[in-house]
Design a protein around this motif. Structure first.
Motif, PDB file in Angstrom:
ATOM      1  N   ILE A 110       0.986  -1.143  -0.047  1.00  0.00           N
ATOM      2  CA  ILE A 110      -0.133   0.102   0.012  1.00  0.00           C
ATOM      3  C   ILE A 110       0.723   1.047  -0.045  1.00  0.00           C
ATOM      4  O   ILE A 110       0.613   2.215  -0.664  1.00  0.00           O
ATOM      5  N   LYS A 111       1.887   1.134   0.950  1.00  0.00           N
ATOM      6  CA  LYS A 111       2.762   2.506   0.817  1.00  0.00           C
ATOM      7  C   LYS A 111       3.603   2.735  -0.428  1.00  0.00           C
ATOM      8  O   LYS A 111       3.553   3.650  -1.025  1.00  0.00           O
ATOM      9  N   GLU A 112       3.960   1.577  -1.315  1.00  0.00           N
ATOM     10  CA  GLU A 112       4.400   1.374  -2.294  1.00  0.00           C
ATOM     11  C   GLU A 112       3.648   2.395  -3.499  1.00  0.00           C
ATOM     12  O   GLU A 112       3.947   3.056  -4.303  1.00  0.00           O
ATOM     13  N   ILE A 113       2.300   1.797  -3.376  1.00  0.00           N
ATOM     14  CA  ILE A 113       1.320   2.318  -4.461  1.00  0.00           C
ATOM     15  C   ILE A 113       1.060   3.860  -4.009  1.00  0.00           C
ATOM     16  O   ILE A 113       1.020   4.582  -4.963  1.00  0.00           O
ATOM     17  N   ALA A 114       0.886   4.173  -2.738  1.00  0.00           N
ATOM     18  CA  ALA A 114       0.694   5.588  -2.582  1.00  0.00           C
ATOM     19  C   ALA A 114       1.851   6.727  -3.122  1.00  0.00           C
ATOM     20  O   ALA A 114       1.510   7.629  -3.498  1.00  0.00           O
ATOM     21  N   LYS A 115       3.138   6.024  -2.870  1.00  0.00           N
ATOM     22  CA  LYS A 115       4.331   6.939  -3.243  1.00  0.00           C
ATOM     23  C   LYS A 115       4.184   6.930  -4.488  1.00  0.00           C
ATOM     24  O   LYS A 115       4.624   8.157  -5.266  1.00  0.00           O
ATOM     25  N   GLY A 116       3.980   5.905  -5.377  1.00  0.00           N
ATOM     26  CA  GLY A 116       4.190   5.930  -6.826  1.00  0.00           C
ATOM     27  C   GLY A 116       3.190   6.763  -7.335  1.00  0.00           C
ATOM     28  O   GLY A 116       3.353   7.348  -8.410  1.00  0.00           O
ATOM     29  N   LEU A 117       2.001   6.946  -7.010  1.00  0.00           N
ATOM     30  CA  LEU A 117       0.858   7.782  -7.394  1.00  0.00           C
ATOM     31  C   LEU A 117       1.313   9.322  -7.023  1.00  0.00           C
ATOM     32  O   LEU A 117       1.022  10.036  -7.883  1.00  0.00           O
ATOM     33  N   GLU A 118       1.895   9.415  -6.060  1.00  0.00           N
ATOM     34  CA  GLU A 118       2.256  10.958  -5.611  1.00  0.00           C
ATOM     35  C   GLU A 118       3.488  11.486  -6.710  1.00  0.00           C
ATOM     36  O   GLU A 118       3.532  12.241  -7.107  1.00  0.00           O
ATOM     37  N   LYS A 119       4.217  10.400  -6.766  1.00  0.00           N
ATOM     38  CA  LYS A 119       5.502  10.623  -7.620  1.00  0.00           C
ATOM     39  C   LYS A 119       5.080  10.921  -8.962  1.00  0.00           C
ATOM     40  O   LYS A 119       5.670  11.439 -10.049  1.00  0.00           O
ATOM     41  N   SER A 120       3.889  10.150  -9.356  1.00  0.00           N
ATOM     42  CA  SER A 120       3.612  10.277 -10.960  1.00  0.00           C
ATOM     43  C   SER A 120       2.870  11.586 -11.179  1.00  0.00           C
ATOM     44  O   SER A 120       2.966  11.923 -12.482  1.00  0.00           O
ATOM     45  N   VAL A 151      -2.600  14.683  -0.131  1.00  0.00           N
ATOM     46  CA  VAL A 151      -3.553  14.760  -1.402  1.00  0.00           C
ATOM     47  C   VAL A 151      -4.600  15.453  -1.444  1.00  0.00           C
ATOM     48  O   VAL A 151      -4.854  16.227  -2.418  1.00  0.00           O
ATOM     49  N   LEU A 152      -5.251  15.557  -0.124  1.00  0.00           N
ATOM     50  CA  LEU A 152      -6.430  16.612  -0.201  1.00  0.00           C
ATOM     51  C   LEU A 152      -6.118  17.978  -0.348  1.00  0.00           C
ATOM     52  O   LEU A 152      -6.734  18.757  -1.026  1.00  0.00           O
ATOM     53  N   LYS A 153      -4.906  18.363   0.231  1.00  0.00           N
ATOM     54  CA  LYS A 153      -4.537  19.685   0.038  1.00  0.00           C
ATOM     55  C   LYS A 153      -4.468  20.110  -1.187  1.00  0.00           C
ATOM     56  O   LYS A 153      -4.297  21.249  -1.631  1.00  0.00           O
ATOM     57  N   ALA A 154      -3.798  19.269  -1.875  1.00  0.00           N
ATOM     58  CA  ALA A 154      -3.224  19.674  -3.242  1.00  0.00           C
ATOM     59  C   ALA A 154      -4.229  19.541  -4.313  1.00  0.00           C
ATOM     60  O   ALA A 154      -4.159  19.997  -5.359  1.00  0.00           O
ATOM     61  N   GLY A 155      -5.227  18.760  -3.873  1.00  0.00           N
ATOM     62  CA  GLY A 155      -6.650  18.559  -4.669  1.00  0.00           C
ATOM     63  C   GLY A 155      -6.029  17.768  -5.810  1.00  0.00           C
ATOM     64  O   GLY A 155      -6.771  17.572  -6.771  1.00  0.00           O
TER      65      GLY A 155
END
Length: 485
Positions: free
Chosen positions: A296-306, A343-347
């Protein structure tokens, strides 16, 4: 909302002589597909009886989207009782990817044989013909129909024609040849790791009773799987039985609440309204997948970095009875520190921890891709809405569904090779896969192909002479044959 079904013949409008009985397997992807098919058949003028346990009937009605089963008068729900059974919570750290925690539910389903037999017998007195459409994994349960002179059954297979064909072809010792250079064989994943040994035994226990059926029904279309549908119809595999490709079962014209106020419309759709076309990745791994905390942590980080926008349905796998989940036993996905806040703050994204209106999300013009486990229900919904797939198969039919989507149809890509399924998918792999689809020329080409295929699929069920429309009319005419006046 539009309907995919043809109008009912006059003699059936006046007095229904045929009744259709649906017997789904008690797992969400199976329940949902046969409930959607119930809508199509009832819209064509036949009464439909939907038979399952009390909790699974509630689950099917609660989670269906694109239409409201409570507004359809000739779909009748039978909520059947089975003795209580113990079903453990999902274990995200299980060495097996298959949802073994649901096996007690599957085993308990055999207890439905007697109550379903009683209902079939009662209906056989009331109608000239009883047509049973049952999940292939419920073949044992419906076997008593064979003692009724006016009953016939059709086995429904909840997977792609591609997946089913290769399973049967290999199981039968490859009864006919396929060109070894064919695209159908290049890179075909093995079924190693797809099922638990106990589930394989369960499948085998159903096999001898599937021979009682008069034919097979698939939630697919010649538009997307013509070669595999034709393979399945060959005498060596089909044994001369009727074959009907009636998909897509899900609505292609989705009921929308856009005209309603914001308090009655799902928050994800309101958020999507504010996003640009094809700019959002929808993420859902279905109802039987539980990832480890590390994954889950890897998915979350990958989404942010994308740096791509997304909607993530972050739910743990279902339990045997979704209505009996105890709060103290519930497992919640754990994200990296401050991930949700950022995520919420950045929209840039939205995280949903409850059920989401998947069909409406996929149909929304802001949705440009679907990161999916590739369960066939999700695949058909995505294809019918023209949305490309980032495939992350986990178990069961999913690896070969992903193969179909990515290699045969070329409307998606795969996150990692199935042979490396036991390895952690790193954040960099997630990032690269997401960006390939959402922010590259290759992704634009995949999206165009997906949109074109979706258009062709939708046209096939509404246009005169469309293959989907012809298939449904053929099935309808077959089960209402012989002038039942």
């Amino acid at each position: 909302m539009g309907t995919l079904a043809p109008p009912a013949p006059d003699h059936l409008k006046k007095s229904a002589k045929v009744v259709v009985v649906m017997v789904p397997f008690p797992a969400q992807g199976h329940l949902n597909q046969l409930l959607h098919l119930s809508r199509l058949i009832s819209a064509a003028g036949l009464p439909v009886h939907y038979l399952t346990t009390i909790s699974h009937s509630r689950q099917a009605k609660l989670r269906v989207h694109g239409w409201d089963p409570l507004t359809v008068k000739n779909v009748h729900f039978h909520e059947l009782f089975i003795p209580p059974f113990s079903s453990p919570p999902p274990n995200p750290n299980n060495n097996e990817n298959f949802p073994t925690h649901l096996q007690p539910v599957f085993n308990a389903s055999i207890l439905l044989r007697q109550p379903i037999s009683d209902i079939l017998r009662t209906l056989s007195y009331q109608f000239k013909r009883v047509v049973i459409i049952h999940d292939s994994l419920m073949s044992y349960v419906v076997q008593d129909f064979s003692s009724l002179p006016n009953a016939e059954s059709y086995s429904f297979h909840s997977v792609s024609a591609c997946t089913l064909f290769f399973f049967m072809w290999e199981r039968m010792g490859k009864p006919f040849g396929i060109d070894p250079e064919s695209e159908f064989l290049k890179g075909l994943p093995s079924i190693d790791g797809c099922f638990s040994s106990e589930f394989i035994k369960f499948v085998n226990s159903q096999h001898e009773f599937t021979t009682l059926s008069a034919g097979k029904i698939y939630n697919t279309s010649h538009v997307i799987e013509k070669p595999f549908i034709e393979f399945l119809a060959r005498e060596e595999i089909g044994k001369g039985k009727k074959q009907f490709a009636l998909g897509p079962f899900n609505p292609i014209i989705v009921q929308t609440t856009k005209q309603q106020n914001c308090f009655s419309r799902h928050k994800s759709l309101i958020w999507l309204d504010k996003q640009g076309p094809n700019s959002v990745l929808y993420i859902s791994f279905g109802t039987t997948t539980s990832f480890s905390h590390d994954q889950i942590k890897e998915i979350a980080k990958g989404l942010e970095k994308s740096e791509q926008k997304f909607i993530w349905v972050a739910r743990e796998a279902d339990r045997g009875d979704i209505f009996k989940t105890q709060e103290e036993d519930s497992v919640k996905m754990v994200f990296p520190e401050e991930f949700e806040t950022r995520v919420l703050k950045a929209g840039n994204g939205m995280i949903l921890r409850d059920w989401a209106p998947q069909l409406e999300i996929l149909r929304h013009p802001a949705t440009g891709g679907f990161l999916s486990h590739c369960g066939w229900n999700s695949c058909m919904e995505s294809i019918s809405m023209g949305v490309p797939i980032v495939a992350w198969p986990v178990h069961s039919d999913q690896p070969r569904n992903a193969f179909l989507v990515s290699k045969i149809l070329e409307i998606g890509l795969v996150v990692r090779d199935w042979g490396k399924r036991k390895e952690l998918v790193t954040w960099d792999m997630v990032k690269k896969s997401v960006k390939r689809l959402m922010a590259s020329k290759e992704g634009d080409q995949i999206r165009r192909r997906a949109a074109e295929l979706g258009d062709n699929l939708r046209q096939s069920v509404v246009a005169e002479g469309g293959t989907g429309k012809i298939q449904f009319e053929s099935f309808f005419n077959h089960i209402t044959r012989n002038n039942l006046n």
